[in-house]
Design a protein around this motif. Structure first.
Motif, PDB file in Angstrom:
ATOM      1  N   MET A 146      -3.183   1.100 -13.651  1.00 30.07           N
ATOM      2  CA  MET A 146      -2.822  -0.332 -12.940  1.00 30.07           C
ATOM      3  C   MET A 146      -3.992  -0.737 -12.748  1.00 30.07           C
ATOM      4  O   MET A 146      -5.217  -0.295 -12.896  1.00 30.07           O
ATOM      5  CB  MET A 146      -2.247   0.410 -11.415  1.00 30.07           C
ATOM      6  N   ARG A 149      -6.343  -4.264  -8.056  1.00 28.19           N
ATOM      7  CA  ARG A 149      -5.409  -5.088  -6.926  1.00 28.19           C
ATOM      8  C   ARG A 149      -4.519  -4.331  -6.845  1.00 28.19           C
ATOM      9  O   ARG A 149      -3.780  -4.040  -5.652  1.00 28.19           O
ATOM     10  CB  ARG A 149      -5.240  -6.545  -7.466  1.00 28.19           C
ATOM     11  N   GLU A 150      -3.574  -3.706  -7.677  1.00 25.68           N
ATOM     12  CA  GLU A 150      -2.461  -3.052  -7.608  1.00 25.68           C
ATOM     13  C   GLU A 150      -2.459  -1.993  -6.813  1.00 25.68           C
ATOM     14  O   GLU A 150      -1.895  -1.401  -5.936  1.00 25.68           O
ATOM     15  CB  GLU A 150      -1.746  -2.919  -8.679  1.00 25.68           C
ATOM     16  N   CYS A 151      -3.830  -1.269  -7.241  1.00 23.95           N
ATOM     17  CA  CYS A 151      -4.043  -0.028  -6.351  1.00 23.95           C
ATOM     18  C   CYS A 151      -4.138  -0.117  -5.003  1.00 23.95           C
ATOM     19  O   CYS A 151      -3.762   0.585  -3.944  1.00 23.95           O
ATOM     20  CB  CYS A 151      -5.250   0.703  -7.091  1.00 23.95           C
ATOM     21  N   GLU A 153      -2.921  -2.633  -3.121  1.00 24.30           N
ATOM     22  CA  GLU A 153      -1.838  -3.023  -2.591  1.00 24.30           C
ATOM     23  C   GLU A 153      -0.837  -1.698  -2.242  1.00 24.30           C
ATOM     24  O   GLU A 153      -0.345  -1.468  -1.250  1.00 24.30           O
ATOM     25  CB  GLU A 153      -0.931  -3.964  -3.701  1.00 24.30           C
TER      26      GLU A 153
END
Length: 260
Positions: A146, A149-151, A153
């Protein structure tokens, strides 16, 4: 159940032998033969938490951070720690802390479980013998590749945090992560040795952040309290399973600061 029996159970969960040498986990104040019926759980023994313990008429306050951390030579109302101790002792409330022993035996795996880290290992080994290898933090693979940024979130979601700070390119693709609840400013090298591409922790300052990025390690700073607050639900569930006769209350402690 007497206090000594409660402590015996707690020390089976997180043995004192796993605590760091500089730590002061264990009984802060209290009588071993005191009958324990009601317990208050909190990360810290703040003034507000001590008042809540008194108003709730609890028998035992169990915290993550020790109320007495450094050596004290007197107990008076003129000292912050002394003031809190006087109030607890005056109300016959015992206080017990589970700090770095819980970091090793409890906190690390719970945090890694919430992130669903796979193929995990101890990030910084602090205890090792012929049958066990334990320590601070965990490093392992995220459920899937991922972006940073996704981590971030995901960290916000699983730890119920409003905001985190990112050091590094938010669009960087990552797969291997390290997590060290609490203060992780000295954990960057251990995270890198474990092959981590991101370190999830707290208390990262300006220089630690930019230096880590320069070494190839992104940082997600979720705050000291942000991750360590999982101590409270973890221990509430532990008491429910191991000592169901106990009345367990959760303190109303929250983040020690606000962001405007």
């Amino acid at each position: 159940m007497q206090l000594k029996d409660v402590i015996e159970e707690l020390e089976q969960l997180s043995p004192p032998s796993f605590a760091e040498d500089w730590d002061n986990s264990g009984l802060m104040c209290g009588r071993m033969k005191k009958e324990i019926h009601t317990i208050l759980l909190s990360v810290d023994a703040t003034d507000e938490v001590v008042e809540e313990a008194i108003l709730s008429e609890v028998d035992l306050l169990v915290t993550h951070h020790p109320l007495i951390f450094t050596k004290i030579s007197h107990i008076t109302e003129d000292d912050i720690v002394g003031r809190r101790l006087l109030k607890l002792i005056g109300a016959d409330i015992s206080c017990y802390a589970m700090h770095t022993n819980f970091d090793v035996m409890g906190m690390a795996d719970e945090a890694a479980d919430r992130l669903d880290l796979r193929d995990r290992d101890v990030m910084k080994v602090t205890y090792e013998d012929s049958i066990s290898r334990e320590g601070i933090g965990r490093v392992g693979n995220l459920p899937s590749e991922m972006s940073l940024r996704e981590c971030a979130e995901m960290v916000k979601e699983v730890f119920n945090i409003d905001s985190v700070r990112i050091f590094g390119n938010p669009d960087r693709r990552i797969r291997r992560a390290a997590i060290s609840p609490g203060s992780g400013k000295k954990m960057s090298e251990d995270a890198l040795l474990g092959g981590a591409e991101v370190l999830i922790t707290g208390d990262i300052d300006h220089h630690d952040g930019i230096d880590s990025v320069a070494k190839g390690l992104s940082i997600i700073d979720a705050g000291h309290y942000g991750i360590e607050k999982i101590f409270v639900p973890y221990m509430k569930d532990y008491f429910r399973k191991k000592m169901p006769e106990m009345n367990v209350i959760v303190a109303s402690q929250d983040e020690p600061f606000i962001v405007i």
